[in-house]
Design a protein around this motif. Structure first.
Motif, short mmCIF file in Angstrom:
data_model
loop_
_atom_site.label_atom_id
_atom_site.label_comp_id
_atom_site.label_asym_id
_atom_site.label_seq_id
_atom_site.Cartn_x
_atom_site.Cartn_y
_atom_site.Cartn_z
N VAL A 26 0.83 -1.21 0.00
CA VAL A 26 0.00 0.00 0.00
C VAL A 26 0.87 1.27 0.00
N PHE A 27 1.35 1.68 1.17
CA PHE A 27 2.03 2.96 1.28
C PHE A 27 3.54 2.89 1.03
N GLY A 28 4.13 1.71 1.15
CA GLY A 28 5.56 1.57 0.88
C GLY A 28 6.47 2.28 1.86
N LEU A 29 6.05 2.35 3.12
CA LEU A 29 6.88 3.01 4.13
C LEU A 29 8.13 2.19 4.46
N PHE A 30 8.04 0.88 4.32
CA PHE A 30 9.22 0.05 4.55
C PHE A 30 9.10 -1.22 3.72
N HIS A 31 10.25 -1.84 3.46
CA HIS A 31 10.29 -3.11 2.74
C HIS A 31 11.39 -3.97 3.34
N PHE A 32 11.04 -5.22 3.62
CA PHE A 32 12.03 -6.16 4.15
C PHE A 32 12.26 -7.22 3.09
N ASN A 33 13.51 -7.35 2.67
CA ASN A 33 13.87 -8.31 1.61
C ASN A 33 14.30 -9.62 2.25
N PRO A 34 13.46 -10.67 2.19
CA PRO A 34 13.81 -11.92 2.86
C PRO A 34 14.96 -12.66 2.21
N LEU A 35 15.22 -12.38 0.94
CA LEU A 35 16.33 -13.05 0.27
C LEU A 35 17.66 -12.47 0.73
N LYS A 36 17.75 -11.15 0.78
CA LYS A 36 18.99 -10.51 1.21
C LYS A 36 19.19 -10.61 2.73
N GLN A 37 18.10 -10.65 3.46
CA GLN A 37 18.18 -10.68 4.92
C GLN A 37 17.81 -12.07 5.47
N SER A 38 18.07 -13.11 4.69
CA SER A 38 17.65 -14.46 5.10
C SER A 38 18.35 -14.93 6.37
N ALA A 39 19.62 -14.54 6.55
CA ALA A 39 20.36 -14.96 7.75
C ALA A 39 19.73 -14.35 9.00
N LEU A 40 19.40 -13.06 8.95
CA LEU A 40 18.76 -12.40 10.09
C LEU A 40 17.38 -12.98 10.35
N LEU A 41 16.61 -13.18 9.29
CA LEU A 41 15.26 -13.70 9.46
C LEU A 41 15.28 -15.14 9.97
N GLU A 42 16.28 -15.90 9.59
CA GLU A 42 16.39 -17.27 10.10
C GLU A 42 16.58 -17.25 11.62
N ILE A 43 17.43 -16.36 12.11
CA ILE A 43 17.67 -16.28 13.55
C ILE A 43 16.42 -15.80 14.28
N LEU A 44 15.74 -14.79 13.75
CA LEU A 44 14.54 -14.25 14.40
C LEU A 44 13.45 -15.31 14.50
N THR A 45 13.20 -16.01 13.40
CA THR A 45 12.16 -17.04 13.41
C THR A 45 12.56 -18.23 14.27
N GLU A 46 13.83 -18.56 14.27
CA GLU A 46 14.33 -19.68 15.09
C GLU A 46 14.09 -19.40 16.56
N VAL A 47 14.43 -18.21 17.01
CA VAL A 47 14.24 -17.84 18.41
C VAL A 47 12.75 -17.83 18.77
N ALA A 48 11.93 -17.28 17.87
CA ALA A 48 10.49 -17.21 18.12
C ALA A 48 9.89 -18.59 18.28
N VAL A 49 10.27 -19.52 17.42
CA VAL A 49 9.74 -20.88 17.51
C VAL A 49 10.20 -21.58 18.78
N LEU A 50 11.46 -21.40 19.14
CA LEU A 50 11.98 -22.03 20.35
C LEU A 50 11.24 -21.55 21.60
#
Length: 428
Positions: free
Chosen positions: A46-70
């Motif tokens: 919609v407004f494009g205030l932010f964009h998170f690129n999961p391909l470029k930030q896959s290492a960070l997102l892996e850690i965040l999701t890993e901690v959340a699931v644990l």
């Protein structure tokens, strides 16, 4: 978006959610739906205030999701009712193993023959999307250890286990794509990824939870108030068990879940409790009473539930920031509909063949197969293990749409359907 803008967005949303939480609880929507709506509005859709690129930030997102699931797995484990009996656990065990396998088989066929992906990519995507989620399914899961509702217990216990039982299929998919060694005729995969990793994970979790319960009982003898100690012991258990499981090539998600189950069971055994009055729910006054009883499982649960809700907010907001208008393809929507209306219900029926589970329980279990943060973790895990960029982009779009639609579809039906069911509670 700059760091200042990102923190302002998250902080403002947290403040708004804190002020409007009582009103949201009365609405027929879940908090995850609100987070997703905000993310879609603020993101590129919609407004494009932010964009998170999961391909470029896959290492960070892996850690965040890993901690959340644990954190979520531990919180689910310490809420499991005791004592532990096979008759009580048989249904979720069948769901976590047999229904999981059936889901992977059906989704693999759909993705390969209908969507046209290679067989290895189809197996990988089906494994990513097969497990139900312990993070986003709080509205349909068990609320405290005295909750004897059979449906909520089944959904919670299944989600606690199948985030681990999906891992062998993820490795199988990676192996078929040439990114993991399966061994000759799949022998290494069968012996190491299926048998060894599963058995050792469950055993390690059980032994660790039992050991910490005894250690906590000894340390507590000389302390009048051990609440802070218990919180850090619980966090330490998660980190230690998960680290050891990785070192032993075992499935850490299974290990953490069963360590929490064993911790609570052993603590109640040592204190002579039966679990009938051990309410572990952070939004009820009973928490204070439970915490005063000086149990690691009780003291750490309240803190971890707050962390769980914070991680849910951040990650669902990020999902909104990953989606574009053209992400909503008919391929992705068709896959989501196939999983929700065909694969999940049929897999539940197949997995529970021969059991005495009531048909009403089977039907609702077949519907409430929420997909979420666990799927994101497996996707980032695969990307970090060398998934080709073109295939990674396609799997990202398919996975994000399935998760987003699950948040919306299951979120809309969760409160009205479950409120009707809870009027007649079922004993576990």
């Amino acid at each position: 978006m700059t760091s200042a803008g990102w923190f302002s967005l998250v902080g403002g949303l947290m403040l708004a959610m804190g002020l409007t939480a009582p009103a949201i609880r009365r609405l027929p929507v879940t908090s995850a739906m609100v987070y997703l709506a905000v993310g879609l509005l603020a993101g590129p859709t919609v407004f494009g205030l932010f964009h998170f690129n999961p391909l470029k930030q896959s290492a960070l997102l892996e850690i965040l999701t890993e901690v959340a699931v644990l954190i979520s797995l531990f919180a689910a484990g310490v809420k499991m009712p005791v004592p532990l009996t096979y008759s009580r656990w048989r249904t979720p065990i069948f769901l976590a193993f047999f229904s999981m396998t059936a889901t992977v088989a059906m989704v693999t066929s759909f993705v390969h023959y209908v969507l046209g992906l290679s067989f290895g990519a189809a197996v990988l995507l089906s494994a990513i999307l097969a497990p139900t989620d312990p993070v986003l399914a709080t509205d349909v899961q068990i609320r405290h250890a005295d909750d004897r509702d059979r449906l909520r217990f089944t959904l919670t216990c299944e989600a606690g286990m199948n985030d681990g039982t999906a891992f062998p299929f993820v490795m199988l998919g990676l192996g078929l794509l040439g990114l993991h060694d399966l061994g000759e005729f799949g022998q290494r995969w069968a012996l190491l990824d299926v048998v060894w990793a599963t058995v050792i994970g469950v055993a390690l979790g059980g032994v660790s939870g039992w050991g910490l319960a005894h250690l906590g009982a000894r340390l507590r003898k000389n302390r009048r108030n051990s609440g802070l100690m218990d919180i850090f012991l619980g966090l330490g258990l998660i980190g230690t068990v998960y680290g050891l499981s990785l070192w032993l090539h075992a499935w850490g998600f299974l290990a953490v879940f069963f360590s929490a189950v064993a911790l609570r069971h052993t603590e109640l055994s040592l204190s002579g409790g039966s679990g009938d009055v051990q309410h572990l729910q952070s939004d009820t006054p009973a928490v204070e009473a439970e915490t005063s009883k000086q149990h690691i499982s009780a003291a750490s649960l309240v803190f971890k539930e707050h962390l769980e809700r914070l991680s849910e907010l951040v990650l669902i907001l990020l999902i909104g920031g990953m989606l574009f208008v053209d992400s909503w393809s008919w391929r992705a929507v068709g896959l989501a509909l196939f999983i929700f209306t065909i694969a999940r219900p049929l897999s539940v029926m197949v997995g529970l063949i021969g059991t005495r589970t009531p048909w009403r329980i089977r039907g609702l279990t077949g519907w409430f197969g929420v997909r979420g943060i666990g799927s994101l973790y497996y996707l980032m895990y695969a990307i970090q293990h060398g998934l080709p960029e073109a295939l990674a982009v396609e799997l990202i779009h398919l996975t994000l749409v399935v998760v987003a639609l699950s948040v919306l579809v299951h979120g809309i039906t969760a409160k009205p359907v479950m409120s009707q069911f809870w009027q007649r509670p079922k004993q576990v």
